[in-house]
Design an enzyme around this catalytic site. Structure first.
Site, PDB file in Angstrom:
ATOM      1  N   ASP A 216      19.417   0.520  -1.101  1.00  0.00           N
ATOM      2  CA  ASP A 216      18.395   0.784  -0.085  1.00  0.00           C
ATOM      3  C   ASP A 216      19.015   1.638   1.007  1.00  0.00           C
ATOM      4  O   ASP A 216      20.194   1.443   1.355  1.00  0.00           O
ATOM      5  CB  ASP A 216      17.865  -0.531   0.507  1.00  0.00           C
TER       6      ASP A 216
ATOM      7  N   LYS B 202      18.842  -4.007   5.637  1.00  0.00           N
ATOM      8  CA  LYS B 202      18.167  -4.663   4.523  1.00  0.00           C
ATOM      9  C   LYS B 202      19.159  -4.934   3.390  1.00  0.00           C
ATOM     10  O   LYS B 202      19.184  -6.034   2.822  1.00  0.00           O
ATOM     11  CB  LYS B 202      17.027  -3.765   4.030  1.00  0.00           C
TER      12      LYS B 202
ATOM     13  N   PHE C 184       2.834  -4.150 -12.047  1.00  0.00           N
ATOM     14  CA  PHE C 184       1.533  -4.759 -11.719  1.00  0.00           C
ATOM     15  C   PHE C 184       1.692  -6.065 -10.946  1.00  0.00           C
ATOM     16  O   PHE C 184       0.766  -6.869 -10.895  1.00  0.00           O
ATOM     17  CB  PHE C 184       0.738  -5.019 -13.005  1.00  0.00           C
TER      18      PHE C 184
ATOM     19  N   GLU D 297       1.839  -9.751  -4.978  1.00  0.00           N
ATOM     20  CA  GLU D 297       2.616 -10.445  -3.958  1.00  0.00           C
ATOM     21  C   GLU D 297       2.202 -11.915  -3.965  1.00  0.00           C
ATOM     22  O   GLU D 297       1.036 -12.242  -4.195  1.00  0.00           O
ATOM     23  CB  GLU D 297       2.369  -9.816  -2.589  1.00  0.00           C
TER      24      GLU D 297
ATOM     25  N   LEU E  50     -13.786 -11.974  -8.067  1.00  0.00           N
ATOM     26  CA  LEU E  50     -15.166 -12.027  -7.576  1.00  0.00           C
ATOM     27  C   LEU E  50     -15.216 -12.975  -6.373  1.00  0.00           C
ATOM     28  O   LEU E  50     -16.207 -13.668  -6.177  1.00  0.00           O
ATOM     29  CB  LEU E  50     -16.125 -12.486  -8.674  1.00  0.00           C
TER      30      LEU E  50
ATOM     31  N   ALA F 177     -15.929 -13.351  -2.873  1.00  0.00           N
ATOM     32  CA  ALA F 177     -16.559 -12.591  -1.783  1.00  0.00           C
ATOM     33  C   ALA F 177     -16.044 -13.103  -0.445  1.00  0.00           C
ATOM     34  O   ALA F 177     -15.674 -14.261  -0.314  1.00  0.00           O
ATOM     35  CB  ALA F 177     -18.077 -12.755  -1.852  1.00  0.00           C
ATOM     36  N   GLY F 178     -16.022 -12.240   0.537  1.00  0.00           N
ATOM     37  CA  GLY F 178     -15.598 -12.659   1.869  1.00  0.00           C
ATOM     38  C   GLY F 178     -15.239 -11.459   2.709  1.00  0.00           C
ATOM     39  O   GLY F 178     -16.042 -10.526   2.854  1.00  0.00           O
TER      40      GLY F 178
ATOM     41  N   CYS G  17      -1.442  -2.160  -1.357  1.00  0.00           N
ATOM     42  CA  CYS G  17      -1.776  -1.471  -2.615  1.00  0.00           C
ATOM     43  C   CYS G  17      -3.240  -1.074  -2.744  1.00  0.00           C
ATOM     44  O   CYS G  17      -3.558   0.110  -2.799  1.00  0.00           O
ATOM     45  CB  CYS G  17      -1.360  -2.340  -3.799  1.00  0.00           C
TER      46      CYS G  17
ATOM     47  N   LYS H 123      -4.800   1.584  -0.241  1.00  0.00           N
ATOM     48  CA  LYS H 123      -4.156   2.903  -0.305  1.00  0.00           C
ATOM     49  C   LYS H 123      -4.336   3.538  -1.682  1.00  0.00           C
ATOM     50  O   LYS H 123      -4.519   4.752  -1.790  1.00  0.00           O
ATOM     51  CB  LYS H 123      -2.683   2.778   0.098  1.00  0.00           C
TER      52      LYS H 123
HETATM   53  C1  UDX Z   1      -2.411  -5.772  -6.153  1.00  0.00           C
HETATM   54  C2  UDX Z   1      -2.623  -5.898  -7.674  1.00  0.00           C
HETATM   55  O1  UDX Z   1      -3.294  -7.144  -7.944  1.00  0.00           O
HETATM   56  C3  UDX Z   1      -1.276  -5.841  -8.397  1.00  0.00           C
HETATM   57  O2  UDX Z   1      -1.487  -5.870  -9.801  1.00  0.00           O
HETATM   58  C4  UDX Z   1      -0.573  -4.550  -7.997  1.00  0.00           C
HETATM   59  O3  UDX Z   1       0.697  -4.494  -8.590  1.00  0.00           O
HETATM   60  C5  UDX Z   1      -0.435  -4.464  -6.505  1.00  0.00           C
HETATM   61  O4  UDX Z   1      -1.721  -4.573  -5.880  1.00  0.00           O
HETATM   62  P1  UDX Z   1      -1.572  -7.428  -4.244  1.00  0.00           P
HETATM   63  O5  UDX Z   1      -1.674  -6.275  -3.302  1.00  0.00           O
HETATM   64  O6  UDX Z   1      -0.369  -8.306  -4.202  1.00  0.00           O
HETATM   65  O7  UDX Z   1      -1.664  -6.914  -5.756  1.00  0.00           O
HETATM   66  O8  UDX Z   1      -2.855  -8.335  -3.961  1.00  0.00           O
HETATM   67  P2  UDX Z   1      -4.072  -8.910  -4.791  1.00  0.00           P
HETATM   68  O9  UDX Z   1      -3.784 -10.286  -5.239  1.00  0.00           O
HETATM   69  O10 UDX Z   1      -4.524  -7.942  -5.812  1.00  0.00           O
HETATM   70  O11 UDX Z   1      -5.161  -9.000  -3.632  1.00  0.00           O
HETATM   71  C6  UDX Z   1      -5.549  -7.820  -2.926  1.00  0.00           C
HETATM   72  C7  UDX Z   1      -6.521  -8.143  -1.850  1.00  0.00           C
HETATM   73  O12 UDX Z   1      -7.783  -8.475  -2.407  1.00  0.00           O
HETATM   74  C8  UDX Z   1      -6.161  -9.297  -0.915  1.00  0.00           C
HETATM   75  O13 UDX Z   1      -6.443  -8.910   0.408  1.00  0.00           O
HETATM   76  C9  UDX Z   1      -7.067 -10.428  -1.365  1.00  0.00           C
HETATM   77  O14 UDX Z   1      -7.347 -11.324  -0.320  1.00  0.00           O
HETATM   78  C10 UDX Z   1      -8.303  -9.649  -1.787  1.00  0.00           C
HETATM   79  N1  UDX Z   1      -9.142 -10.353  -2.760  1.00  0.00           N
HETATM   80  C11 UDX Z   1      -8.638 -10.681  -3.988  1.00  0.00           C
HETATM   81  C12 UDX Z   1     -10.475 -10.636  -2.460  1.00  0.00           C
HETATM   82  O15 UDX Z   1     -10.958 -10.327  -1.369  1.00  0.00           O
HETATM   83  N2  UDX Z   1     -11.243 -11.264  -3.394  1.00  0.00           N
HETATM   84  C13 UDX Z   1     -10.764 -11.610  -4.618  1.00  0.00           C
HETATM   85  O16 UDX Z   1     -11.538 -12.179  -5.414  1.00  0.00           O
HETATM   86  C14 UDX Z   1      -9.422 -11.320  -4.929  1.00  0.00           C
END
Ligand code: UDX
Length: 483
Positions: free
Chosen positions: A31, A36, A153, A156, A254, A256-257, A264, A267
């Protein structure tokens, strides 16, 4: 055995480095941030990721995993170099690829043997081709350098599991040697059943962004339905359950909220729009602009409802207690966090905002120092007029609503994640509000659907005695006769 370097040790790189060590490889993580690298060398993970500190510290102590700042050292050490640097949003939402180029410029001229460079960062389609050309310019005479694309994929909060048990492995390759090397690296998960997709590099690049764009689409779709549910007295959680029973649709994503956030999904959606527009195919992804807009509207809705509760107009007054700052539970990541965005906007409108998050206080305070951060949920709710549940940490489902009623001044709770059980909150006297979800006590005041005006012609009236008996009438008659 192959030796591995991992360049860039953020969420992705640190987890990948520890995961590769767990799979049995000798790994060097690099890094350009010395602090870090020093923290990781001491076995400390500078962010919240369940299971990672134990995994990483174990392999650092065992000597299989180390961290440094020198790309020259990585060039001499490894047979396979993973690029895990960030590709943050740049101009007009397009991905900024400068960290990828500077990693190659620091690494490739110093290579001392044939090797494979593997891109894991999320990039616009066509990036690998451009990087291949740059590698050819930088590679020392007589050294053969292959490039492959192997998107990541991981989620977090579940990063360790996803790294060790990938639900699919995508290898964008141009040579059999590159495929062979990647099959060696991932021999353990492949043997355990992870499916492998071998393809070219543009497909591999596009798989990653389209996966995230699809997830974002699912979330915005259900949020659009939530908007309709709010207008009609329908319930989005039951609607999602019913849709989810169809395994062509599935219940996941699915929820909702408040909508999606993080480093990720937001962006990647915007970067895909930017890249498609650059390619002259903006129309093909026009719908993604709506996906983004629906997503941002969710935050706006919570801000507006809260301000209205606090008197609205230009002078809202009162205190808001916010539960959650991270973009999702099990993470301390506050990048494009919907929760923090809502908190910041309320503060900007003149509201006193106090936030509690079980893990993200430090990073949240760093980017939003104007907010007050509490050490407990109860402290955040102290004398609050309105309470907002913005990140669905499991801890928040275990709060004691009766006790919190004695702490807060007001009684409105907005569950912007639709994950709290309304019953105990209602029983404790809270005015429980949700997003597209029908809550028992409010059902009576829910909007009534305007009756649908049918355009069907009325069926002709057939005199009763002339009407032909229906099959059911005939069946009943037969049953009676045989009885
Ligand atoms: C995402 C992809 O899932 C992952 O495969 C990729 O490698 C990186 O981007 P991540 O950013 O860790 O992963 O979060 P993720 O679990 O996908 O959730 C993304 C956002 O969607 C969160 O803010 C979560 O709260 C929101 N979300 C998720 C919803 O609002 N509703 C859902 O049903 C699921």
């Amino acid at each position: 055995m192959l030796r591995i370097s991992v360049i860039g040790t953020g969420y992705l790189g640190a987890t990948h480095a520890a995961g590769m060590a767990e799979l049995g490889f000798e790994v060097l993580g690099v890094d350009n941030n010395p602090a870090k690298a020093a923290a990781l060398s001491a076995g400390q993970v500078p962010f919240h990721e369940p299971g990672l500190p134990e995994l990483l510290a174990g392999h650092v102590a065992g000597g299989r995993l180390r961290f440094g700042t020198s790309l020259v050292e990585a060039a001499e050490f490894a047979d396979v170099h993973f690029l895990c640097v960030g590709t943050p949003p740049g101009v007009n939402g397009a991905a900024d690829l400068s960290q990828l180029y500077s990693a190659l410029e620091g690494l490739v001229p110093h290579l001392t043997r044939n090797c494979l460079i593997v891109g894991k960062s999320t990039v616009p389609v066509g990036t690998a081709e451009a990087l291949t050309a740059r590698i050819a310019e930088l590679a020392p005479e007589g050294i053969s350098v292959d490039l492959a694309w192997n998107p990541e994929f991981l989620r977090e909060g579940h990063a360790v599991y996803d790294t060790l048990h990938p639900n699919r492995l995508v290898f964008g390759v141009t040579t059999p040697d590159a495929e062979w090397a990647l099959r060696q690296v991932y021999a353990t998960p492949i043997a355990a059943g992870s499916p492998v997709v071998i393809t070219n590099m543009p497909t591999a690049e596009l798989i990653k962004v389209s996966a995230n764009a699809f997830l974002a689409t699912k979330i915005s779709f259900i949020n659009a339905m939530a908007e309709l549910c709010d207008l009609t007295g329908a319930d989005v959680t039951l609607l999602a359950d019913a849709l989810g029973h169809d395994d062509r649709i599935g219940r996941k994503f699915l929820g909702a909220g408040l909508g999606y956030g993080g480093g990720c999904l937001p962006k990647d959606v915007r970067a895909l729009i930017a890249r498609a527009t650059e390619l002259g195919a903006g129309e093909s992804v026009e719908f993604l602009r709506d996906i983004d807009a629906i997503n941002l509207r969710r935050r706006e809705r919570v801000v507006e409802e809260t301000l209205a509760l606090l008197g609205g107009g230009h002078r809202p007054s009162g205190r808001v207690g916010v539960l959650g700052a991270a973009f999702k539970p099990l993470s301390d990541d506050v990048r494009d966090s919907p929760a923090l965005d809502v908190a910041r906007r309320l503060h900007a409108a003149g509201v006193d905002v106090t936030v509690f998050d079980p893990a993200a206080t430090v990073p949240a305070r760093a980017v939003a120092p104007q907010l007050v951060f509490a050490a407990t949920a109860a402290a955040a709710l102290h004398e609050a007029d309105v309470v907002l549940h913005l990140t669905e940490w499991r801890e928040f489902r275990e709060l004691d609503p009766a006790f919190l009623r004695t702490v807060a001044r007001g009684r409105v709770l907005i569950d912007a994640r639709n994950t709290l059980d309304p019953e105990p909150w209602l029983a404790a006297g809270w005015d429980f509000r949700a997003m597209g979800r029908l809550v028992e006590s409010r059902a009576a005041s829910a909007p009534r659907v305007a009756p649908v005006v049918t355009a069907y012609p009325k069926p002709p009236v057939v005199p009763r005695q002339l009407a032909a008996p229906s099959p059911l009438t005939r069946l009943r008659a037969r049953v009676r006769r045989t009885a």
